[in-house]
Write an enzyme that holds these catalytic residues in place. Structure first.
Site, mmCIF file in Angstrom:
data_model
loop_
_atom_site.group_PDB
_atom_site.id
_atom_site.type_symbol
_atom_site.label_atom_id
_atom_site.label_comp_id
_atom_site.label_asym_id
_atom_site.label_seq_id
_atom_site.Cartn_x
_atom_site.Cartn_y
_atom_site.Cartn_z
ATOM 1 N N ARG A 247 -18.604 62.001 41.065
ATOM 2 C CA ARG A 247 -19.515 62.959 41.160
ATOM 3 C C ARG A 247 -18.445 64.535 40.767
ATOM 4 O O ARG A 247 -17.652 64.670 41.115
ATOM 5 C CB ARG A 247 -19.930 63.221 42.404
ATOM 6 C CG ARG A 247 -21.058 62.110 42.847
ATOM 7 C CD ARG A 247 -21.625 62.328 44.312
ATOM 8 N NE ARG A 247 -20.584 61.854 45.230
ATOM 9 C CZ ARG A 247 -20.702 61.988 46.728
ATOM 10 N NH1 ARG A 247 -21.806 62.314 47.206
ATOM 11 N NH2 ARG A 247 -19.540 61.485 47.475
ATOM 12 N N PHE B 80 -3.316 73.414 47.659
ATOM 13 C CA PHE B 80 -4.221 73.757 46.703
ATOM 14 C C PHE B 80 -4.029 75.076 45.705
ATOM 15 O O PHE B 80 -4.656 75.936 45.415
ATOM 16 C CB PHE B 80 -5.649 74.426 47.526
ATOM 17 C CG PHE B 80 -6.311 72.997 48.081
ATOM 18 C CD1 PHE B 80 -5.782 72.065 48.879
ATOM 19 C CD2 PHE B 80 -7.670 72.765 47.348
ATOM 20 C CE1 PHE B 80 -6.350 70.910 49.036
ATOM 21 C CE2 PHE B 80 -8.265 71.305 47.689
ATOM 22 C CZ PHE B 80 -7.674 70.635 48.687
ATOM 23 N N LEU B 81 -2.614 74.869 45.466
ATOM 24 C CA LEU B 81 -2.287 75.828 44.313
ATOM 25 C C LEU B 81 -2.055 74.899 43.096
ATOM 26 O O LEU B 81 -1.232 75.376 42.174
ATOM 27 C CB LEU B 81 -1.334 76.601 44.643
ATOM 28 C CG LEU B 81 -1.637 77.778 45.631
ATOM 29 C CD1 LEU B 81 -0.222 78.330 46.243
ATOM 30 C CD2 LEU B 81 -2.771 78.766 45.407
ATOM 31 N N ALA C 269 -2.698 73.642 39.450
ATOM 32 C CA ALA C 269 -3.461 73.843 38.243
ATOM 33 C C ALA C 269 -3.772 72.203 37.667
ATOM 34 O O ALA C 269 -2.964 71.407 37.905
ATOM 35 C CB ALA C 269 -2.658 74.422 37.239
ATOM 36 N N VAL D 283 -19.613 60.760 54.845
ATOM 37 C CA VAL D 283 -19.327 61.538 56.118
ATOM 38 C C VAL D 283 -19.716 60.827 57.403
ATOM 39 O O VAL D 283 -19.049 60.833 58.413
ATOM 40 C CB VAL D 283 -20.185 62.738 55.906
ATOM 41 C CG1 VAL D 283 -20.207 63.714 57.387
ATOM 42 C CG2 VAL D 283 -19.774 63.686 55.013
ATOM 43 N N LYS E 107 -17.694 76.384 57.157
ATOM 44 C CA LYS E 107 -17.667 75.304 56.092
ATOM 45 C C LYS E 107 -17.666 75.876 54.657
ATOM 46 O O LYS E 107 -16.820 75.597 53.660
ATOM 47 C CB LYS E 107 -18.972 74.389 56.215
ATOM 48 C CG LYS E 107 -18.882 73.343 55.189
ATOM 49 C CD LYS E 107 -18.077 72.291 55.139
ATOM 50 C CE LYS E 107 -18.102 71.331 54.115
ATOM 51 N NZ LYS E 107 -17.796 70.001 54.076
ATOM 52 N N CYS F 235 -18.398 68.481 46.411
ATOM 53 C CA CYS F 235 -18.377 69.576 47.559
ATOM 54 C C CYS F 235 -18.289 70.908 46.990
ATOM 55 O O CYS F 235 -19.190 71.393 47.013
ATOM 56 C CB CYS F 235 -17.533 69.413 48.509
ATOM 57 S SG CYS F 235 -17.932 68.138 49.834
ATOM 58 N N GLU G 258 -12.104 63.312 50.267
ATOM 59 C CA GLU G 258 -12.112 61.960 49.740
ATOM 60 C C GLU G 258 -10.431 61.643 49.583
ATOM 61 O O GLU G 258 -9.913 62.567 49.102
ATOM 62 C CB GLU G 258 -12.858 61.628 48.787
ATOM 63 C CG GLU G 258 -14.249 61.611 48.920
ATOM 64 C CD GLU G 258 -15.110 61.671 47.920
ATOM 65 O OE1 GLU G 258 -14.782 60.864 47.133
ATOM 66 O OE2 GLU G 258 -16.253 62.073 47.813
ATOM 67 N N ASN H 22 -14.517 76.057 51.800
ATOM 68 C CA ASN H 22 -14.682 75.484 50.489
ATOM 69 C C ASN H 22 -14.457 76.503 49.409
ATOM 70 O O ASN H 22 -13.880 76.238 48.291
ATOM 71 C CB ASN H 22 -15.949 74.592 50.366
ATOM 72 C CG ASN H 22 -15.837 73.247 51.038
ATOM 73 O OD1 ASN H 22 -14.529 72.908 51.231
ATOM 74 N ND2 ASN H 22 -16.818 72.581 51.117
HETATM 75 C C1 UDX Z 1 -13.164 68.849 49.372
HETATM 76 C C2 UDX Z 1 -12.534 69.640 50.656
HETATM 77 O O1 UDX Z 1 -11.102 69.562 50.506
HETATM 78 C C3 UDX Z 1 -12.981 69.369 52.048
HETATM 79 O O2 UDX Z 1 -12.563 69.850 53.261
HETATM 80 C C4 UDX Z 1 -14.650 69.328 52.027
HETATM 81 O O3 UDX Z 1 -15.060 68.805 53.156
HETATM 82 C C5 UDX Z 1 -15.071 68.487 50.699
HETATM 83 O O4 UDX Z 1 -14.572 69.255 49.622
HETATM 84 P P1 UDX Z 1 -12.712 66.717 48.297
HETATM 85 O O5 UDX Z 1 -13.683 67.117 47.181
HETATM 86 O O6 UDX Z 1 -12.913 65.286 48.668
HETATM 87 O O7 UDX Z 1 -12.693 67.525 49.620
HETATM 88 O O8 UDX Z 1 -11.522 66.702 47.554
HETATM 89 P P2 UDX Z 1 -10.390 67.817 47.399
HETATM 90 O O9 UDX Z 1 -8.815 67.099 47.703
HETATM 91 O O10 UDX Z 1 -10.429 68.975 48.292
HETATM 92 O O11 UDX Z 1 -10.219 68.010 45.862
HETATM 93 C C6 UDX Z 1 -11.368 68.703 45.170
HETATM 94 C C7 UDX Z 1 -11.010 68.947 43.664
HETATM 95 O O12 UDX Z 1 -10.106 69.853 43.668
HETATM 96 C C8 UDX Z 1 -10.607 67.688 43.358
HETATM 97 O O13 UDX Z 1 -10.940 67.527 41.646
HETATM 98 C C9 UDX Z 1 -9.008 67.788 42.974
HETATM 99 O O14 UDX Z 1 -8.242 66.971 41.940
HETATM 100 C C10 UDX Z 1 -8.954 69.580 42.590
HETATM 101 N N1 UDX Z 1 -7.469 70.140 43.142
HETATM 102 C C11 UDX Z 1 -7.321 70.062 44.434
HETATM 103 C C12 UDX Z 1 -6.971 70.869 42.205
HETATM 104 O O15 UDX Z 1 -7.098 70.941 41.000
HETATM 105 N N2 UDX Z 1 -5.746 71.321 42.665
HETATM 106 C C13 UDX Z 1 -5.488 71.468 43.890
HETATM 107 O O16 UDX Z 1 -4.511 72.012 44.128
HETATM 108 C C14 UDX Z 1 -6.349 70.713 45.139
#
Ligand code: UDX
Length: 492
Positions: free
Chosen positions: A355, A277-278, A280, A33, A232, A288, A183, A236
């Site tokens: 992580r 974010f849909l 699977a 960050v 925030k 996070c 990330e 999440n």
């Molecule tokens: C997340 C949030 O997106 C970010 O806004 C916040 O500040 C920190 O947490 P990050 O953990 O870096 O970011 O990655 P992200 O792309 O959100 O993915 C998180 C997890 O969800 C990953 O394991 C990813 O593979 C999974 N994921 C994401 C899914 O399984 N399906 C999706 O549709 C999207």
């Protein structure tokens, strides 16, 4: 997370005239960050000074060398350091002396009971406050670390006032300003945030923060500090819930002979929902979602508030690795004595971060069923091995077999399980998969081309798809690419 914007090939020009006009930014904590925040402000034309308690990290960043792997970060960091827009202070007094807005970007890990551990925030604010006691002029402390609602106005204010001997007012400001960085797209997210959320109780700090963000192409939302902190967590929790919902639907798709990507794509076409974010998969990992959900539940519980939806998002996620192991059993039968290649250890592609990666619980589930597990990752094998808990660490070279190349990992294995959708796996040709001893691949991300497996004479199985009909050559779905499956025929 904003859609992946292209990374700049040059530092964007300073938008408010010469660098140094407007508030100077100080960043405490040079992790994901802190570095992203510092680099983004510097790239947008602000003078930035960074500081970290670790001397080695300070030296590394001062050289323009990124201590974390993140696409585009190395290049941009080097540029802003060379241009002297980002420098590193060797002690807190120097940082405070050269900054107006002091961004706290230190980690907020989970305590053993799941609540947020605010120790580093407390220490960082305490250190700043001791210097602020004697520092001339106006300064503000801005909490960017993810902290549970009420922390800035509670603990942070209390430590700041007590240790600095100053009241929040004309000479000292306080704000919460959460980040939404993901990330893999850290740099783009930092340069073009979907929104800048400012939580301030005083006008001057709000004004100065707005001035600091003036070069950013992002809407600014002004709230109270506690509401900003909650944005925030709510973001999440909601994103994590969408993923768990998709995973819940994936199980139903497997049982009903349907394809989760086709279903969720059509669901996401509803403008009230949107498509992102849909997807699977093996469940969500990363630093996070799990940590923040647990912290949110603990913070709500402490106030007597139940959050059954957020709790369910975690429950579904914890169940998913078991489901992956059950799908492996469907392909191999009893896993005892079988050798499974677990491909991808990072929590998602394009990051070396392990992580909360789902690779840990999937590994445990496979071992618990008696399998030997070969591990491969193009970037994070060592990080993964180093962070294995002691009981598992002791099983390396016996049941846990680290492999340096994809071929080594796959050749002669009974099954390959894709956990991370690294390009190396997507691009692997039939020859790699043909070298499997067993029936084929279990793709938790549905990133491979089934036709590649068919060409190799192997079976393609996936989370969220009907179980494959054996053998693969007779599977009518096997020729469709992931792209085809993600994009069902849509006519208008
Ligand atoms: C997340 C949030 O997106 C970010 O806004 C916040 O500040 C920190 O947490 P990050 O953990 O870096 O970011 O990655 P992200 O792309 O959100 O993915 C998180 C997890 O969800 C990953 O394991 C990813 O593979 C999974 N994921 C994401 C899914 O399984 N399906 C999706 O549709 C999207």
């Amino acid at each position: 997370m904003t859609p992946r914007a292209s990374l700049p090939s040059r530092i964007p020009p300073a938008r408010r005239g010469p660098v140094g006009r407007g508030p100077r930014v100080g960043v405490v904590g040079l992790g994901y960050v802190g570095i992203a925040t510092g680099v983004a402000f510097a790239a947008h034309g602000t003078r930035v000074v960074g500081y970290d308690v670790q001397g080695a990290r300070r030296d590394q960043v001062a050289r323009g060398d990124s201590p974390i792997y993140e696409p585009g970060l190395d290049r941009l960091l080097r540029r802003v350091v060379r241009a002297k827009r980002l420098t590193v202070a060797s002690h807190v007094a120097e940082l405070v002396g050269e900054s107006d807005l002091l961004f706290v970007c230190v980690p907020t890990p989970s305590a053993p009971d799941g609540s947020v551990d605010l120790r580093f925030v407390e220490e960082a604010v305490g250190d700043l406050a001791l210097v602020l006691r004697k520092a001339p002029g106006w300064k503000a402390v801005v909490v960017k670390s993810t902290v549970v609602p009420g922390t800035t106005e509670g603990l942070v204010r209390e430590v700041l006032v007590r240790e600095s001997g100053r009241e929040i007012g004309p000479r000292l400001g306080l704000a919460a300003n959460p980040e939404f960085l993901a990330e893999g797209s850290l740099v783009a997210d930092a340069l073009h945030p979907s929104r800048v959320v400012i939580g301030c109780s005083d006008r001057r700090t709000a004004r100065m923060l707005r001035a600091a963000y003036r070069g950013f192409p992002s809407p600014v939302v002004e709230l109270s500090p506690t509401a900003a902190e909650l944005v925030k967590y709510a973001s999440n929790a909601f994103l994590a819930s969408r993923i768990s919902f998709a995973n819940e639907m994936a199980a139903l798709c497997e049982a009903t002979g349907t394809d989760v990507d086709a279903v969720m794509q059509a669901v996401g076409m509803d403008p009230r929902l949107g498509p992102r974010f849909l997807r699977a998969g093996p469940g969500f990992g990363g630093s996070c979602f799990t940590k923040d959900l647990r912290a949110l539940l603990a913070a709500a519980g402490a106030r007597g508030v139940e959050l059954p939806l957020s709790e369910a998002a975690l429950t579904v996620n914890e169940r998913q690795p078991r489901h992956v192991a059950e799908l492996a059993e469907r392909l191999l039968g009893d896993l005892a004595g079988k050798e499974v290649a677990l491909l991808g250890l990072s929590f998602k592609a394009d990051t070396g971060d392990v992580r909360e990666s789902r690779a840990y619980p999937i590994l445990e589930e496979l071992l618990r069923r008696g399998a030997r597990v070969r591990l491969h990752d193009p970037r994070s094998l060592d990080a993964f091995l180093e962070s294995l808990p002691p009981p598992l660490h002791g099983r390396i070279s016996r049941e846990i077999l680290p492999m340096r190349t994809l071929r080594e990992a796959v050749e002669g294995a009974d099954l390959a399980v894709i956990q991370t959708d690294w390009k190396e796996y997507v691009r692997a040709g039939p020859a790699i998969w043909r070298s499997l001893r067993g029936p084929g691949v279990l793709d938790t991300r549905r990133c491979l081309y089934p036709r590649t497996l068919r060409a190799a004479g192997k079976v393609y199985a996936a989370v969220g798809r009907p179980p494959p009909a054996l053998p693969a050559a007779e599977d009518p779905e096997a020729g469709r690419s992931p792209g085809d499956l993600r994009k069902p025929a849509i006519s208008r």
